[in-house]
Write an enzyme that holds these catalytic residues in place. Structure first.
Site, short mmCIF file in Angstrom:
data_model
loop_
_atom_site.label_atom_id
_atom_site.label_comp_id
_atom_site.label_asym_id
_atom_site.label_seq_id
_atom_site.Cartn_x
_atom_site.Cartn_y
_atom_site.Cartn_z
N ASP A 1 5.75 -1.33 -13.55
CA ASP A 1 6.11 -1.94 -12.28
C ASP A 1 6.73 -3.32 -12.49
O ASP A 1 7.76 -3.66 -11.90
CB ASP A 1 4.89 -2.06 -11.38
CG ASP A 1 4.32 -0.70 -11.00
OD1 ASP A 1 4.98 0.32 -11.26
OD2 ASP A 1 3.20 -0.67 -10.46
N GLY B 1 0.79 -1.22 0.00
CA GLY B 1 0.00 0.00 0.00
C GLY B 1 0.82 1.27 0.00
O GLY B 1 0.29 2.36 0.18
#
Length: 386
Positions: A175, A125
Site C-alpha cells: 500500500d 474502510g
C-alpha cells in the site's frame, strides 16, 4: 470531487496555526489489480494509484512539538511531543502521521516537530489504503522539508514501519509503495522481496475499457486480528514447507507442497498465496502481449481464491462480483484486505452503465446499503502540489 483543493487545505492550515504552511503535498489511495495477501509473503502485487488523495499542508517546528489536525474528523488539534511518541499508545487517525514521525526518528532522522493539517478524499474502510495515503503524504512532506534525501522505496518502508510497529497493523509494503511510487497511466508491478518496481502501461481508455471500483460501504478494519491470523497461518505454512516465505514455493510444485500440509486452514492459505503470485505473472504476461481483455477471467479466479481459500470475502463483495459478471463484465474480484471494502470490475466502456445498474439493483434487492461505483483511473503517486 477526487482531489482536495490546495487552497482549501492551505487556508485551513493558516486558520489553525496562524501562518502559511511551508508547502502542500498529496499522496493517493490505491486499488490492487491482482496479488492479494502476497506482499508479506515476499511475493508479487500489481496496484495502481487512484485520483483520490490525502493532502497535507505542513511546516517544520524546532521545539519538539507535533501538531496534527484533520479536516475530515471532528475534533481539536492533536498536540504531541516527538520525544514522547510511544508505539500503540493511540488507535485514532493521528496514530498514522504520528507513527511516521516516530519511524523517521527511530531511523536516525532529526525530525524536530511539525504542524500538519490534513484532508482526504480516499474513502476510509473501503480497502483503498486511506491509512497508507496519510502515512506517505506525511513522510514525503517531512523528507522534503528536513532535506532527508530518502528514496521513494525508503519512504514506503518507513511508512510501513509506522503502521506495523506504531499503529500495530501487520500490513505488507504494497500500500505504501503504491502511494509513493505509482505513475499516471500505469499499474505498478512490485516484487515485495527486493522492492524492485516495473511500471506497466495500463491505458484502458485506449482499449475501450474501464476499471470500476465498487465500494460496498461495508467497513473493514484490519486491526481486529483476522489479517494477523492469516499472516501467521502463511508464516506457519512457510515453516512447515522449509522455505523463508511462500514466494519460494513454485506454482508448478504447489500440489506436492499442499500434500505435505496436514492443517486444512494452512493448506488453504498456502494455495491462495502461491496461486495468486501465479495470477500476477499471468496478468503481466497478458498486459505485455497487449491482451488486456484476457485479464478479466484471471481477476474472477482471484476472487474465488480469496473467497474459498483465504475466506476474507463477504456477501456484499460476492454479490458485487457475481452481479457485475452476470451483466457482462469481463471479470471482477474483491480488492484489499477483505471483510468488506471494495471490488474491482473490468468492463467494456460501452457496458459501464449496464454493469453499474445491475450491481446497484442487486444490492437493493438483497437489502444491502447502496454501493458507491466509480472509475479507477491509474493516477500519479505522491507529489508536492503547492
Amino acid at each position: 470531487m477526487e482531489q482536495v483543493g490546495v487552497r482549501g487545505v492551505r487556508e485551513g492550515f493558516e486558520e489553525l496555526y496562524g501562518a502559511a504552511p511551508e508547502g502542500v503535498w498529496a499522496a493517493p489511495g490505491r486499488v490492487n489489480l491482482i496479488g492479494e495477501y502476497t506482499d508479506f509473503n515476499e511475493g508479487f502485487v500489481m496496484p495502481l494509484a487512484l485520483p483520490h488523495t490525502a493532502v497535507a499542508a505542513v511546516s517544520r517546528r524546532s521545539d519538539g512539538v507535533l501538531r496534527l489536525h484533520s479536516a475530515d474528523i471532528e475534533g481539536p488539534v492533536v498536540e504531541l511531543r516527538v520525544d514522547e511518541l510511544t508505539p500503540r499508545s493511540d488507535t485514532g487517525w493521528a496514530a498514522y502521521p504520528a507513527g511516521v514521525v516516530w519511524a523517521l526518528r527511530e531511523a536516525g532522522h532529526a525530525v524536530a516537530g511539525a504542524d500538519i493539517h490534513l484532508a482526504s478524499t480516499v474513502p476510509t474502510g473501503a480497502g483503498l489504503s486511506s491509512s497508507a495515503a496519510l502515512e506517505v503524504v506525511t513522510a514525503l512532506a517531512l523528507d522534503e522539508l528536513y532535506g532527508l534525501g530518502l528514496t521513494r522505496p525508503e519512504l514506503a518502508r518507513l511508512a510501513q514501519r509506522a503502521e506495523n510497529d506504531f499503529v500495530g497493523v501487520p500490513c505488507g509494503v504494497m500500500d505504501q509503495t503504491a502511494s509513493a511510487c505509482c505513475t499516471e497511466g500505469h499499474a505498478l508491478h512490485l516484487d515485495c522481496r527486493d522492492l524492485s518496481i516495473r511500471q506497466i502501461p495500463f491505458d484502458l481508455a485506449s482499449q475501450g475499457l474501464e476499471l470500476l471500483v465498487v465500494d460496498t460501504r461495508v467497513k473493514h478494519a484490519l486491526g481486529d486480528g483476522a489479517y494477523a491470523e492469516r499472516r501467521a497461518g502463511c508464516e506457519e505454512g512457510a515453516r512447515r514447507l522449509g522455505v523463508s516465505h511462500l514466494r519460494d514455493v513454485p506454482y508448478e510444485g504447489l500440489d506436492v507442497a499442499l500434500a505435505r500440509l496436514s492443517d486444512e486452514r494452512v493448506r488453504r492459505y498456502v494455495r491462495h498465496v502461491v496461486s495468486d503470485d501465479h495470477r500476477v505473472d499471468l496478468v503481466v504476461s497478458l498486459l505485455d502481449a497487449g491482451d488486456v481483455r484476457a485479464i478479466g477471467p484471471v481477476l474472477t479466479d482471484g476472487h474465488a481464491s480469496l473467497r474459498d481459500d483465504l475466506r476474507i470475502s463477504c456477501p456484499e463483495l460476492d454479490l458485487a462480483v457475481s452481479a457485475a459478471n452476470s451483466a457482462g463484465a469481463l471479470g471482477a474480484r474483491m480488492t484489499g484486505g477483505g471483510f468488506g471494502g471494495s471490488a474491482v470490475v473490468l468492463v467494456e466502456s460501452a457496458d459501464i452503465d449496464g454493469v453499474t445498474k445491475a450491481v446497484v439493483e442487486a444490492f437493493a434487492e438483497a437489502g444491502f446499503t447502496a454501493p458507491r461505483v466509480f472509475p479507477a483511473v491509474p493516477s500519479a503517486g505522491a507529489r508536492r502540489i503547492g
